[in-house]
Design a protein around this motif. Structure first.
Motif, PDB file in Angstrom:
ATOM      1  N   THR A 143      -4.578 -21.271-159.399  1.00 12.15           N
ATOM      2  CA  THR A 143      -4.834 -20.307-158.317  1.00 12.15           C
ATOM      3  C   THR A 143      -3.602 -19.455-158.029  1.00 12.15           C
ATOM      4  O   THR A 143      -3.716 -18.258-157.774  1.00 12.15           O
ATOM      5  CB  THR A 143      -5.271 -21.016-157.026  1.00 12.15           C
ATOM      6  OG1 THR A 143      -4.305 -22.008-156.679  1.00 12.15           O
ATOM      7  CG2 THR A 143      -6.623 -21.669-157.188  1.00 12.15           C
ATOM      8  N   GLY A 144      -2.422 -20.058-158.073  1.00  7.83           N
ATOM      9  CA  GLY A 144      -1.206 -19.290-157.838  1.00  7.83           C
ATOM     10  C   GLY A 144      -1.015 -18.221-158.889  1.00  7.83           C
ATOM     11  O   GLY A 144      -0.687 -17.061-158.579  1.00  7.83           O
ATOM     12  N   MET A 145      -1.209 -18.581-160.154  1.00  2.00           N
ATOM     13  CA  MET A 145      -1.074 -17.619-161.242  1.00  2.00           C
ATOM     14  C   MET A 145      -2.048 -16.453-161.074  1.00  2.00           C
ATOM     15  O   MET A 145      -1.668 -15.274-161.171  1.00  2.00           O
ATOM     16  CB  MET A 145      -1.333 -18.310-162.582  1.00  2.00           C
ATOM     17  CG  MET A 145      -1.308 -17.357-163.771  1.00  2.00           C
ATOM     18  SD  MET A 145      -1.792 -18.147-165.329  1.00  2.00           S
ATOM     19  CE  MET A 145      -3.589 -18.286-165.098  1.00  2.00           C
ATOM     20  N   LEU A 146      -3.312 -16.759-160.837  1.00  2.00           N
ATOM     21  CA  LEU A 146      -4.315 -15.704-160.731  1.00  2.00           C
ATOM     22  C   LEU A 146      -4.135 -14.871-159.468  1.00  2.00           C
ATOM     23  O   LEU A 146      -4.429 -13.667-159.460  1.00  2.00           O
ATOM     24  CB  LEU A 146      -5.718 -16.316-160.777  1.00  2.00           C
ATOM     25  CG  LEU A 146      -6.094 -16.956-162.119  1.00  2.00           C
ATOM     26  CD1 LEU A 146      -7.473 -17.604-162.033  1.00  2.00           C
ATOM     27  CD2 LEU A 146      -6.056 -15.927-163.240  1.00  2.00           C
ATOM     28  N   THR A 147      -3.622 -15.478-158.394  1.00  2.00           N
ATOM     29  CA  THR A 147      -3.324 -14.708-157.191  1.00  2.00           C
ATOM     30  C   THR A 147      -2.238 -13.682-157.469  1.00  2.00           C
ATOM     31  O   THR A 147      -2.326 -12.522-157.038  1.00  2.00           O
ATOM     32  CB  THR A 147      -2.887 -15.644-156.050  1.00  2.00           C
ATOM     33  OG1 THR A 147      -3.968 -16.521-155.715  1.00  2.00           O
ATOM     34  CG2 THR A 147      -2.479 -14.855-154.807  1.00  2.00           C
ATOM     35  N   ALA A 148      -1.204 -14.077-158.219  1.00  2.00           N
ATOM     36  CA  ALA A 148      -0.129 -13.146-158.575  1.00  2.00           C
ATOM     37  C   ALA A 148      -0.643 -12.006-159.449  1.00  2.00           C
ATOM     38  O   ALA A 148      -0.028 -10.932-159.498  1.00  2.00           O
ATOM     39  CB  ALA A 148       0.989 -13.889-159.290  1.00  2.00           C
ATOM     40  N   LEU A 149      -1.777 -12.222-160.103  1.00  2.00           N
ATOM     41  CA  LEU A 149      -2.358 -11.192-160.967  1.00  2.00           C
ATOM     42  C   LEU A 149      -3.485 -10.426-160.280  1.00  2.00           C
ATOM     43  O   LEU A 149      -4.191  -9.649-160.926  1.00  2.00           O
ATOM     44  CB  LEU A 149      -2.873 -11.848-162.251  1.00  2.00           C
ATOM     45  CG  LEU A 149      -1.753 -12.365-163.182  1.00  2.00           C
ATOM     46  CD1 LEU A 149      -2.313 -13.299-164.237  1.00  2.00           C
ATOM     47  CD2 LEU A 149      -1.021 -11.195-163.825  1.00  2.00           C
ATOM     48  N   GLY A 150      -3.640 -10.640-158.971  1.00  3.19           N
ATOM     49  CA  GLY A 150      -4.557  -9.804-158.198  1.00  3.19           C
ATOM     50  C   GLY A 150      -5.805 -10.464-157.664  1.00  3.19           C
ATOM     51  O   GLY A 150      -6.503  -9.881-156.826  1.00  3.19           O
ATOM     52  N   ALA A 151      -6.148 -11.668-158.119  1.00  2.00           N
ATOM     53  CA  ALA A 151      -7.329 -12.356-157.584  1.00  2.00           C
ATOM     54  C   ALA A 151      -7.059 -12.816-156.158  1.00  2.00           C
ATOM     55  O   ALA A 151      -5.916 -13.090-155.782  1.00  2.00           O
ATOM     56  CB  ALA A 151      -7.697 -13.548-158.459  1.00  2.00           C
ATOM     57  N   ARG A 152      -8.119 -12.920-155.346  1.00  2.00           N
ATOM     58  CA  ARG A 152      -7.981 -13.403-153.976  1.00  2.00           C
ATOM     59  C   ARG A 152      -8.914 -14.598-153.794  1.00  2.00           C
ATOM     60  O   ARG A 152     -10.131 -14.490-153.957  1.00  2.00           O
ATOM     61  CB  ARG A 152      -8.306 -12.308-152.966  1.00  2.00           C
ATOM     62  CG  ARG A 152      -7.390 -11.102-153.068  1.00  2.00           C
ATOM     63  CD  ARG A 152      -7.782 -10.006-152.078  1.00  2.00           C
ATOM     64  NE  ARG A 152      -7.511 -10.408-150.706  1.00  2.00           N
ATOM     65  CZ  ARG A 152      -8.390 -10.363-149.717  1.00  2.00           C
ATOM     66  NH1 ARG A 152      -9.641  -9.947-149.945  1.00  2.00           N
ATOM     67  NH2 ARG A 152      -8.058 -10.737-148.489  1.00  2.00           N
ATOM     68  N   PHE A 153      -8.328 -15.745-153.477  1.00  2.00           N
ATOM     69  CA  PHE A 153      -9.085 -16.979-153.249  1.00  2.00           C
ATOM     70  C   PHE A 153      -9.240 -17.140-151.742  1.00  2.00           C
ATOM     71  O   PHE A 153      -8.249 -17.274-151.018  1.00  2.00           O
ATOM     72  CB  PHE A 153      -8.337 -18.161-153.873  1.00  2.00           C
ATOM     73  CG  PHE A 153      -8.294 -18.105-155.377  1.00  2.00           C
ATOM     74  CD1 PHE A 153      -9.226 -18.798-156.139  1.00  2.00           C
ATOM     75  CD2 PHE A 153      -7.332 -17.346-156.029  1.00  2.00           C
ATOM     76  CE1 PHE A 153      -9.200 -18.743-157.527  1.00  2.00           C
ATOM     77  CE2 PHE A 153      -7.291 -17.279-157.419  1.00  2.00           C
ATOM     78  CZ  PHE A 153      -8.225 -17.979-158.166  1.00  2.00           C
ATOM     79  N   LEU A 154     -10.487 -17.135-151.265  1.00  2.00           N
ATOM     80  CA  LEU A 154     -10.763 -16.981-149.838  1.00  2.00           C
ATOM     81  C   LEU A 154     -11.480 -18.185-149.234  1.00  2.00           C
ATOM     82  O   LEU A 154     -12.262 -18.874-149.909  1.00  2.00           O
ATOM     83  CB  LEU A 154     -11.617 -15.721-149.631  1.00  2.00           C
ATOM     84  CG  LEU A 154     -11.064 -14.436-150.257  1.00  2.00           C
ATOM     85  CD1 LEU A 154     -12.070 -13.304-150.118  1.00  2.00           C
ATOM     86  CD2 LEU A 154      -9.725 -14.062-149.632  1.00  2.00           C
ATOM     87  N   GLY A 251      -2.015 -29.035-164.947  1.00  2.00           N
ATOM     88  CA  GLY A 251      -2.634 -29.044-163.630  1.00  2.00           C
ATOM     89  C   GLY A 251      -3.815 -28.106-163.499  1.00  2.00           C
ATOM     90  O   GLY A 251      -4.107 -27.592-162.419  1.00  2.00           O
ATOM     91  N   GLY A 252      -4.535 -27.879-164.605  1.00  2.00           N
ATOM     92  CA  GLY A 252      -5.706 -27.007-164.583  1.00  2.00           C
ATOM     93  C   GLY A 252      -5.426 -25.576-164.994  1.00  2.00           C
ATOM     94  O   GLY A 252      -6.346 -24.751-165.004  1.00  2.00           O
ATOM     95  N   LEU A 253      -4.202 -25.258-165.389  1.00  2.00           N
ATOM     96  CA  LEU A 253      -3.922 -23.899-165.862  1.00  2.00           C
ATOM     97  C   LEU A 253      -4.739 -23.578-167.112  1.00  2.00           C
ATOM     98  O   LEU A 253      -5.120 -22.427-167.328  1.00  2.00           O
ATOM     99  CB  LEU A 253      -2.430 -23.736-166.165  1.00  2.00           C
ATOM    100  CG  LEU A 253      -1.569 -23.216-165.016  1.00  2.00           C
ATOM    101  CD1 LEU A 253      -0.091 -23.352-165.361  1.00  2.00           C
ATOM    102  CD2 LEU A 253      -1.896 -21.763-164.715  1.00  2.00           C
ATOM    103  N   GLY A 254      -5.005 -24.601-167.925  1.00  2.00           N
ATOM    104  CA  GLY A 254      -5.843 -24.363-169.091  1.00  2.00           C
ATOM    105  C   GLY A 254      -7.202 -23.816-168.687  1.00  2.00           C
ATOM    106  O   GLY A 254      -7.729 -22.887-169.311  1.00  2.00           O
ATOM    107  N   ALA A 255      -7.791 -24.366-167.622  1.00  2.00           N
ATOM    108  CA  ALA A 255      -9.086 -23.890-167.131  1.00  2.00           C
ATOM    109  C   ALA A 255      -8.983 -22.476-166.575  1.00  2.00           C
ATOM    110  O   ALA A 255      -9.883 -21.651-166.758  1.00  2.00           O
ATOM    111  CB  ALA A 255      -9.617 -24.841-166.059  1.00  2.00           C
ATOM    112  N   ALA A 256      -7.891 -22.168-165.885  1.00  3.18           N
ATOM    113  CA  ALA A 256      -7.710 -20.830-165.317  1.00  3.18           C
ATOM    114  C   ALA A 256      -7.632 -19.778-166.413  1.00  3.18           C
ATOM    115  O   ALA A 256      -8.242 -18.696-166.303  1.00  3.18           O
ATOM    116  CB  ALA A 256      -6.447 -20.794-164.454  1.00  3.18           C
ATOM    117  N   PHE A 257      -6.890 -20.064-167.478  1.00  6.80           N
ATOM    118  CA  PHE A 257      -6.822 -19.115-168.596  1.00  6.80           C
ATOM    119  C   PHE A 257      -8.186 -18.959-169.251  1.00  6.80           C
ATOM    120  O   PHE A 257      -8.592 -17.854-169.619  1.00  6.80           O
ATOM    121  CB  PHE A 257      -5.790 -19.586-169.624  1.00  6.80           C
ATOM    122  CG  PHE A 257      -4.380 -19.197-169.307  1.00  6.80           C
ATOM    123  CD1 PHE A 257      -3.959 -17.879-169.429  1.00  6.80           C
ATOM    124  CD2 PHE A 257      -3.467 -20.148-168.879  1.00  6.80           C
ATOM    125  CE1 PHE A 257      -2.645 -17.513-169.135  1.00  6.80           C
ATOM    126  CE2 PHE A 257      -2.150 -19.796-168.579  1.00  6.80           C
ATOM    127  CZ  PHE A 257      -1.745 -18.475-168.702  1.00  6.80           C
TER     128      PHE A 257
END
Length: 380
Positions: A143-154, A251-257
């Protein structure tokens, strides 16, 4: 004679670049005319960036980013301008080794810095990425990685959730409107030697959570939090990622990618092998020298020295393995790919002394082996 020097790093003693240079110095002590081909190697973990930058004549790029506890740091990644390749190690910003044991907290740790490095590399013109997933301190499913790339987790109120795994329990939706659209036009190759799924007793939280500071009770709660992430994120991206082998890495970064990009999961050593053109560089050599800090039977399961030996075997070139610590079962590796396993220690000593003397020990071991390989019978 031509010898290819293709070691991994000797952890806490030498980088792969330093180890390759030490091997070459030992060889040239015997005969300066021996041609040494230096190919520093890695398997996707620590040292991958340095090995690829050295082998591909790239450069290091520094960037302002944050560590796993959200503290400002200066991180770096590798960049090869001619191929527009960026090499990023997750451990560079979200690494467990950067966090003192008392401070490790899988609930708070964030992968934000990984996204910041990716964004900087995109701005520099990168079109291909190699990502090493080893050594993370996080359990936030990216979530941190994708937030830095513009996604918003709400959350339910439409507000951003808290950093780290702590916020996942309140996750209700994901706004992808501002997600960097360049992610869809570049290639991600993930160097990953684990096959763990995202969830369950073989998942990210259960297998890797304890080393990041999770108690047994934490593991169950973290797994539930990540399961909530999977439910929401799989729906948002219209991709099922929880059961992909390797989705639980880092920690799930594989799933995020897997959710947000066209990433492919690849064996770390095979990925690095192909990226540096190891097969072609071994072709026609007389010997291959490789190794790393510890050699044991498990070396045959995706470790760098074994991958190098298999590449050499395909070219009909014999391989010698050097190691700082040689287990009794390491000699089971000897066969049609590996002809010898060589310990580099010259005397009984304590670990700190051995680590400090690693470069000289490896140099002397390479010298000894080269003398044996080039020796002529008396009177010949």
């Amino acid at each position: 004679m031509r010898i290819v020097c293709a070691p991994d790093s000797f952890k806490e003693s030498m980088t792969a670049v330093e180890a390759a240079a030490a091997l070459a110095r030992g060889i040239r002590r015997v005969d300066p005319s021996i041609e040494c081909e230096l190919v520093p190697m890695a398997d996707g973990g620590e040292g991958t960036t340095e090995a690829l930058v050295a082998a591909l004549h790239g450069e290091f790029v520094e960037a302002d980013c944050h560590d796993a506890l959200n503290r400002p740091i200066t991180g770096r990644f590798g960049f090869v301008p001619r191929s527009r390749l960026a090499v990023i190690e997750v451990a560079e910003t979200a690494g467990l080794a950067q966090i003192d044991p008392p401070e490790r907290d899988p609930w708070a740790a964030t992968s934000r810095g990984v996204g910041e490095l990716i964004r900087t590399a995109l701005d520099r013109g990168a079109t291909e990425f190699i990502i090493g997933l080893g050594g993370s301190a996080t359990n936030d499913a990216g979530t941190g990685m994708l937030t830095a790339l513009g996604a918003r987790f709400l959350d339910r109120g439409g507000l951003p959730i808290a950093d780290g795994a702590r916020g996942l329990n309140s996750l209700v939706s994901v706004d992808l409107g501002a997600l960097d659209d360049r992610l869809q036009s570049v290639t991600f190759r993930i160097a990953n030697d684990v096959s763990n799924p995202l969830l369950g007793h073989n998942g990210a939280s259960a297998v890797y959570g304890p080393q990041k500071g999770a108690t047994p009770r934490d593991v169950l709660a973290l797994d539930a939090a990540v399961a909530r992430w999977a439910e929401v994120v799989e729906s948002a991206f219209a991709r099922q990622v929880r059961d992909i082998p390797g989705s639980g890495a880092a920690g799930g970064l594989g799933a995020a990618f897997a959710a947000a990009t066209n990433a492919t999961m690849e064996s770390g050593v095979e990925l690095v092998r192909d990226a540096v053109g190891l097969q072609a560089r071994i072709a026609g050599a007389d010997w291959v020298f490789t190794g790393e800090g510890g050699i044991d039977k498990q070396t045959a399961f995706g470790k760098t020295p074994w991958g190098v030996a298999q590449a050499a075997r395909a070219e009909g070139v014999p391989t010698i393995l050097f190691g700082g610590r040689i287990s009794d079962d390491a000699y089971e590796l000897i066969g049609d790919a590996v002809v010898a396993v060589v310990p580099i220690l010259r005397r009984v000593t304590d670990l700190p002394t051995a680590l400090r003397a690693g470069s000289m020990n490896l140099e002397r071991a390479a010298e000894t082996i080269t003398r044996l390989l080039t020796a002529r019978p008396p009177g010949s």
